[in-house]
Each structure stands twice: as structure tokens, then as C-alpha cells.
Design an enzyme around this catalytic site. Structure first.
Site, PDB file in Angstrom:
ATOM      1  N   ASN A 121       0.833  -1.194   0.000  1.00 52.25           N
ATOM      2  CA  ASN A 121       0.000   0.000   0.000  1.00 52.25           C
ATOM      3  C   ASN A 121       0.872   1.251   0.000  1.00 52.25           C
ATOM      4  O   ASN A 121       1.953   1.275   0.585  1.00 52.25           O
ATOM      5  CB  ASN A 121      -1.007  -0.004   1.154  1.00 52.25           C
ATOM      6  CG  ASN A 121      -0.416  -0.084   2.535  1.00 52.25           C
ATOM      7  OD1 ASN A 121       0.490  -0.884   2.790  1.00 52.25           O
ATOM      8  ND2 ASN A 121      -0.931   0.713   3.458  1.00 52.25           N
ATOM      9  N   GLN A 122       0.396   2.249  -0.708  1.00 54.47           N
ATOM     10  CA  GLN A 122       1.121   3.506  -0.865  1.00 54.47           C
ATOM     11  C   GLN A 122       0.147   4.634  -0.548  1.00 54.47           C
ATOM     12  O   GLN A 122      -0.786   4.889  -1.310  1.00 54.47           O
ATOM     13  CB  GLN A 122       1.659   3.641  -2.295  1.00 54.47           C
ATOM     14  CG  GLN A 122       2.611   2.526  -2.703  1.00 54.47           C
ATOM     15  CD  GLN A 122       3.893   2.536  -1.889  1.00 54.47           C
ATOM     16  OE1 GLN A 122       4.538   3.570  -1.745  1.00 54.47           O
ATOM     17  NE2 GLN A 122       4.274   1.387  -1.361  1.00 54.47           N
ATOM     18  N   ASN A 164      -1.006   8.658   0.645  1.00 57.08           N
ATOM     19  CA  ASN A 164      -0.755  10.024   0.217  1.00 57.08           C
ATOM     20  C   ASN A 164      -1.493  10.944   1.175  1.00 57.08           C
ATOM     21  O   ASN A 164      -2.569  10.593   1.660  1.00 57.08           O
ATOM     22  CB  ASN A 164      -1.266  10.192  -1.225  1.00 57.08           C
ATOM     23  CG  ASN A 164      -0.860  11.483  -1.843  1.00 57.08           C
ATOM     24  OD1 ASN A 164      -1.349  12.545  -1.469  1.00 57.08           O
ATOM     25  ND2 ASN A 164       0.033  11.412  -2.812  1.00 57.08           N
ATOM     26  N   ALA A 165      -0.949  12.130   1.417  1.00 57.91           N
ATOM     27  CA  ALA A 165      -1.612  13.079   2.310  1.00 57.91           C
ATOM     28  C   ALA A 165      -3.022  13.402   1.808  1.00 57.91           C
ATOM     29  O   ALA A 165      -3.924  13.670   2.605  1.00 57.91           O
ATOM     30  CB  ALA A 165      -0.794  14.358   2.442  1.00 57.91           C
ATOM     31  N   GLU A 204      -3.095  -4.720  -2.853  1.00 61.51           N
ATOM     32  CA  GLU A 204      -3.667  -5.661  -3.807  1.00 61.51           C
ATOM     33  C   GLU A 204      -3.825  -5.022  -5.186  1.00 61.51           C
ATOM     34  O   GLU A 204      -3.507  -5.636  -6.206  1.00 61.51           O
ATOM     35  CB  GLU A 204      -5.038  -6.158  -3.313  1.00 61.51           C
ATOM     36  CG  GLU A 204      -4.981  -6.888  -1.997  1.00 61.51           C
ATOM     37  CD  GLU A 204      -5.179  -5.993  -0.770  1.00 61.51           C
ATOM     38  OE1 GLU A 204      -5.660  -6.502   0.250  1.00 61.51           O
ATOM     39  OE2 GLU A 204      -4.843  -4.788  -0.840  1.00 61.51           O
ATOM     40  N   CYS A 208     -10.578  -3.265  -3.616  1.00 59.63           N
ATOM     41  CA  CYS A 208      -9.664  -4.314  -4.076  1.00 59.63           C
ATOM     42  C   CYS A 208     -10.438  -5.551  -4.518  1.00 59.63           C
ATOM     43  O   CYS A 208     -10.080  -6.207  -5.498  1.00 59.63           O
ATOM     44  CB  CYS A 208      -8.651  -4.663  -2.993  1.00 59.63           C
ATOM     45  SG  CYS A 208      -7.434  -3.349  -2.740  1.00 59.63           S
TER      46      CYS A 208
END
Length: 160
Positions: free
Chosen positions: A62-63, A65-66, A75, A115
Site C-alpha cells: 500500500n502507498q 498520500n496526504a 492488492e 480491491c
């Protein structure tokens, strides 16, 4: 009026050691991917590993972001990469390992709704079920023989 009864059947393993060795190795790759997750906001780290029918293994984490909607789950990171790099390969298995730095996660963590929908697209596209294994940091591992167990009454191209 009619009612529809929906049943799902899962296999629950007490621990990783009960899994076939090939799935243990796939789960280890998911664990390694989890170590690469970028989750400074949720502190919830997820790794996914996908086994393709050409014996390639694709991983994702998982990535965040603000701007929260801009992040992506492990996934979907993995499945979209697999689709882009190996468009003709079938997905055989997905292993998912998740956990938090806030507390030890012992409950198996299934894919989120978004997902599930992404996995469903590939399962329908390849006309072949995808085995999904998921767990927390430790403890039980759940196996679903198909995404259809996790997302019955599927939304797919047939309704468009």
C-alpha cells in the site's frame, strides 16, 4: 417476493506452517512487500504477492498520500502491475499480509471493497477463479477458492 441465500466457504489454517510450501513462499513475498509499504498516516501496512500462470510473482504494497483518496492498496498495486506487465497471464493465487504499528494484528485481514472489485475484474476477464489467502501479522490464514466468496452478487461487464 423471493429471497436469495448466499453462502461462502473458506478454509482456515491455524498458522502459516499448515499451508502448502508454495503458498508459504508466496505469503513470505507478501510479507516482504509489506515491509516496503508507505503508510505514514494510517500506520496500517499491507503487502500482496500474486502468482501468475507463467510462474512470475508480482508484489505490491500500500502507498498512502496526504490526499487520502490518492493512495492505493497493496492488492491493486500488484494486480494492476501484473495486468500491465503480463496482460495474457492468468492470476492463480494472491497472498495478502497486513498489520498495524499501533497494535499486533492477529485477525485475518481480507481485501477491502475496492480491491475485491479490482480482483473480480481479473477473475471475470480470465474466466478462472483466483485463490486468495489472507492473514494479519500472525495467527490464522484464511483461504478463499475464488473472489466470488468475498464478493457475491458481483458487478461486472455483464451488467453494462
Amino acid at each position: 417476493m423471493n429471497e436469495i441465500k448466499v453462502e461462502s466457504i473458506f478454509v482456515v489454517y491455524d498458522n502459516l506452517k499448515e499451508l502448502p510450501s508454495s503458498v508459504q513462499q508466496l505469503m513470505q513475498k507478501a510479507s516482504d512487500a509489506r515491509d516496503k509499504a508507505y503508510a505514514p498516516y494510517s500506520k496500517f501496512f499491507v503487502g500482496a504477492a500474486i502468482l501468475l500462470d507463467n510462474d512470475e510473482v508480482v508484489t505490491g504494497s500500500n502507498q498512502e498520500n496526504a490526499s487520502y483518496p490518492s493512495g492505493l492498496c497493496a492488492e491493486r498495486t500488484a494486480i494492476y502491475y501484473a495486468g500491465a506487465q503480463y496482460p495474457d497471464a492468468k492470476i492463480l493465487k494472491i497472498a495478502i499480509k497486513a498489520g498495524s504499528t499501533k497494535s499486533i494484528t492477529t485477525k485475518p485481514i481480507p481485501p477491502c471493497g475496492a480491491c475485491r472489485q479490482a480482483i473480480a475484474e481479473y477473475e471475470v476477464k480470465q474466466d478462472n477463479p483466483i485463490e486468495i489467502y489472507f492473514m494479519g501479522e500472525t495467527g490464522k490464514v484464511v483461504k478463499s477458492h475464488s473472489l466470488a466468496n468475498l464478493l457475491p452478487l458481483l458487478f461486472d461487464k455483464s451488467v453494462l
